[in-house]
Design a protein around this motif. Structure first.
Motif, short mmCIF file in Angstrom:
data_model
loop_
_atom_site.label_atom_id
_atom_site.label_comp_id
_atom_site.label_asym_id
_atom_site.label_seq_id
_atom_site.Cartn_x
_atom_site.Cartn_y
_atom_site.Cartn_z
N LEU A 104 0.93 -1.15 0.07
CA LEU A 104 0.06 -0.06 0.04
C LEU A 104 0.86 1.21 -0.06
CD1 LEU A 104 -2.74 -0.94 2.59
CD2 LEU A 104 -3.04 -0.49 0.20
N LEU A 105 1.88 1.20 0.88
CA LEU A 105 2.75 2.46 0.87
C LEU A 105 3.59 2.62 -0.43
CD1 LEU A 105 4.18 4.75 2.54
CD2 LEU A 105 5.64 3.00 3.31
N CYS A 106 3.98 1.50 -1.04
CA CYS A 106 4.81 1.58 -2.33
C CYS A 106 3.49 2.00 -3.49
CB CYS A 106 5.47 0.35 -2.81
SG CYS A 106 6.85 -0.09 -1.42
N ALA A 107 2.51 1.57 -3.33
CA ALA A 107 1.55 1.81 -4.58
C ALA A 107 0.91 3.22 -4.28
CB ALA A 107 0.36 0.92 -4.53
N SER A 108 1.01 3.96 -3.16
CA SER A 108 0.33 5.08 -2.57
C SER A 108 0.29 6.42 -3.67
CB SER A 108 0.95 5.66 -1.52
OG SER A 108 2.00 5.89 -1.34
N PRO A 109 1.75 6.47 -4.44
CA PRO A 109 1.65 7.39 -5.55
C PRO A 109 0.63 7.10 -6.74
CG PRO A 109 4.03 6.92 -4.82
CD PRO A 109 3.02 5.81 -4.17
N TYR A 110 0.55 5.80 -7.15
CA TYR A 110 -0.33 5.38 -8.16
C TYR A 110 -1.86 5.62 -7.55
CZ TYR A 110 -3.01 2.63 -11.45
OH TYR A 110 -3.81 2.14 -12.03
N ILE A 111 -2.21 5.23 -6.25
CA ILE A 111 -3.54 5.38 -5.53
C ILE A 111 -3.79 6.91 -5.78
CG2 ILE A 111 -4.79 5.21 -3.79
CD1 ILE A 111 -3.04 2.54 -2.94
N ILE A 112 -2.79 7.87 -5.22
CA ILE A 112 -3.25 9.17 -5.40
C ILE A 112 -3.50 9.66 -6.62
CG2 ILE A 112 -2.16 11.53 -4.86
CD1 ILE A 112 -0.65 10.35 -2.48
N TYR A 166 1.43 14.46 0.98
CA TYR A 166 2.34 13.03 0.67
C TYR A 166 3.67 13.09 0.97
CZ TYR A 166 3.96 8.94 -1.69
OH TYR A 166 4.76 7.56 -1.92
N GLY A 167 4.44 14.42 0.66
CA GLY A 167 5.68 14.61 0.85
C GLY A 167 5.87 14.73 2.40
N LEU A 168 5.05 15.36 3.18
CA LEU A 168 5.16 15.48 4.36
C LEU A 168 5.21 14.19 5.15
CD1 LEU A 168 3.22 18.88 5.19
CD2 LEU A 168 5.80 18.60 5.37
N PHE A 169 4.30 13.22 4.77
CA PHE A 169 4.23 12.02 5.37
C PHE A 169 5.35 11.10 5.09
CE2 PHE A 169 2.76 7.80 5.29
CZ PHE A 169 1.96 7.64 6.57
N VAL A 170 5.99 11.40 3.80
CA VAL A 170 7.25 10.64 3.85
C VAL A 170 8.41 11.07 4.59
CG1 VAL A 170 8.80 10.16 1.94
CG2 VAL A 170 6.44 10.03 1.37
N ALA A 171 8.30 12.49 4.59
CA ALA A 171 9.46 12.87 5.45
C ALA A 171 9.16 12.50 6.98
CB ALA A 171 9.19 14.69 5.58
N GLY A 172 8.10 12.20 7.49
CA GLY A 172 7.68 11.92 8.72
C GLY A 172 8.23 10.35 9.00
N VAL A 173 7.85 9.55 7.76
CA VAL A 173 8.39 8.20 7.85
C VAL A 173 9.82 8.01 7.77
CG1 VAL A 173 8.37 6.10 6.35
CG2 VAL A 173 6.21 7.50 6.82
N LEU A 174 10.61 8.83 7.10
CA LEU A 174 11.87 8.75 7.04
C LEU A 174 12.46 9.16 8.44
CD1 LEU A 174 12.71 10.06 3.65
CD2 LEU A 174 12.84 7.98 4.33
N MET A 175 12.17 10.33 9.04
CA MET A 175 12.44 10.71 10.15
C MET A 175 12.26 9.47 11.30
SD MET A 175 13.31 13.45 12.30
CE MET A 175 13.26 13.76 13.96
N SER A 176 11.05 8.84 11.34
CA SER A 176 11.08 7.71 12.44
C SER A 176 12.00 6.66 12.04
CB SER A 176 9.29 7.20 12.12
OG SER A 176 9.40 6.16 12.82
N TYR A 177 12.23 6.38 10.73
CA TYR A 177 13.00 5.23 10.44
C TYR A 177 14.50 5.47 10.82
CZ TYR A 177 15.47 1.27 7.65
OH TYR A 177 16.07 0.51 7.40
N PHE A 188 3.70 5.56 11.86
CA PHE A 188 2.55 6.32 11.50
C PHE A 188 2.10 7.53 12.32
CE2 PHE A 188 -2.10 6.80 12.33
CZ PHE A 188 -2.75 6.84 10.97
N LEU A 189 2.57 7.59 13.58
CA LEU A 189 2.35 8.91 14.28
C LEU A 189 3.36 10.21 13.92
CD1 LEU A 189 2.25 7.60 17.97
CD2 LEU A 189 0.46 8.53 16.67
N MET A 190 4.76 9.86 13.36
CA MET A 190 5.46 10.73 12.87
C MET A 190 4.90 11.25 11.54
SD MET A 190 7.76 11.75 14.87
CE MET A 190 8.51 12.61 13.99
N GLY A 191 4.33 10.36 10.60
CA GLY A 191 3.82 10.75 9.35
C GLY A 191 2.68 11.76 9.57
#
Length: 270
Positions: free
Chosen positions: A106-114, A141-152, A190-193
């Motif tokens: 779902l995460l990888c397909a999210s650009p296509y879903i959007i 989408y960009g902010l969510f990805v930034a939050g995911v990277l921040m968490s990881y 998810f919380l950071m995103g």
């Protein structure tokens, strides 16, 4: 709404026509997600190599911190650190593998879903609404990805290291289950995103004239305290993690003030 999916471009769709377009869109999305899920499931070693990497003492983040401190003339090295994960249920590893594959698909397909969702919605909007919709969607989408990277790369590795090395007694060993690891990882990510959506939320509230830049400026100190409290709740009780989480979010609060000011200038010029 005018579309070119099975009907003439200048034809107005009926309610049943909209449902048919929606059905085809959902089918395409399901196919893409399923195919990606199968690929991710097949690439088990690569997938879990990335997912489990933050538990290692040689993770990228720790090496970068050591390199930066060494460049600053500070002699500091993280101690030896290696956490063994265990499994306590017969089918837990298989179910975790399936669940992780579905979520990552779902995460990888999210650009296509959007893309599919925008293609379905945009024809029914005015031109200015289309422009704002594209910008807001890309920003979210960009902010969510930034939050995911921040968490990881920051929050989860430091949190996991602290929590798994904390002992109330030296004779009590920490034994971490795979399910606990994945659950903690997913929750923090998810919380950071979500928390990184602060500028978008501020933009929408400003458009509805609910908040103003003066209000946000007046309550900056209060906001900082609230951010510290929230960060303390979602992070381990250590100062380093608290600072690493609080300051980026407070920076987003400052960005939100700039966004609200721009909205106010645009509204004043109308």
């Amino acid at each position: 709404m005018k579309v070119s999916d099975g009907v003439r471009p200048d034809a107005e769709l009926t309610f049943d026509g909209h449902l048919e377009v929606l059905r085809k869109m959902l089918v395409r999305i399901c196919i893409v997600v399923f195919m990606l899920g199968c690929v991710i499931f097949y690439l088990k070693e690569q997938t879990f190599g990335i997912l489990l990497a933050p538990r290692s003492g040689h993770f990228f983040t720790f090496e970068i911190v050591e390199w930066l401190l060494d460049a600053m003339g500070v002699d500091f090295q993280f101690g030896d650190y290696d956490v063994k994960l265990i499994n306590t249920e017969v089918s837990a590893q298989l179910m975790t593998h399936i669940n992780v594959s579905c979520v990552l698909a779902l995460l990888c397909a999210s650009p296509y879903i959007i893309y599919e969702l925008l293609k379905f919605i945009l024809p029914g909007l005015y031109e200015n609404e289309r422009r704002y919709s594209r910008v807001i969607t890309a920003t979210v989408y960009g902010l969510f990805v930034a939050g995911v990277l921040m968490s990881y790369f920051v929050l989860f590795p430091i949190s996991f290291r602290y929590l798994t090395t904390y002992h109330v007694d030296d004779e009590i060993a920490n034994v971490i289950t795979l399910d606990s690891y994945v659950s903690t990882f997913s929750t923090l990510t998810f919380l950071m995103g979500i928390m990184f959506q602060l500028p978008v939320i501020s933009y929408l509230l400003a458009k509805m004239r609910i908040v103003t830049s003066k209000t946000l400026m007046a309550y900056r100190a209060h906001a900082f305290i609230i951010i510290m409290i929230v960060a303390a709740i979602i992070t381990p009780p250590d100062i380093l993690t608290l600072v690493l989480v609080s300051f980026p979010i407070y920076g987003l609060y400052g960005l939100s003030i700039m966004v609200v000011r721009r909205v106010e200038r645009n509204q004043a010029g109308q």
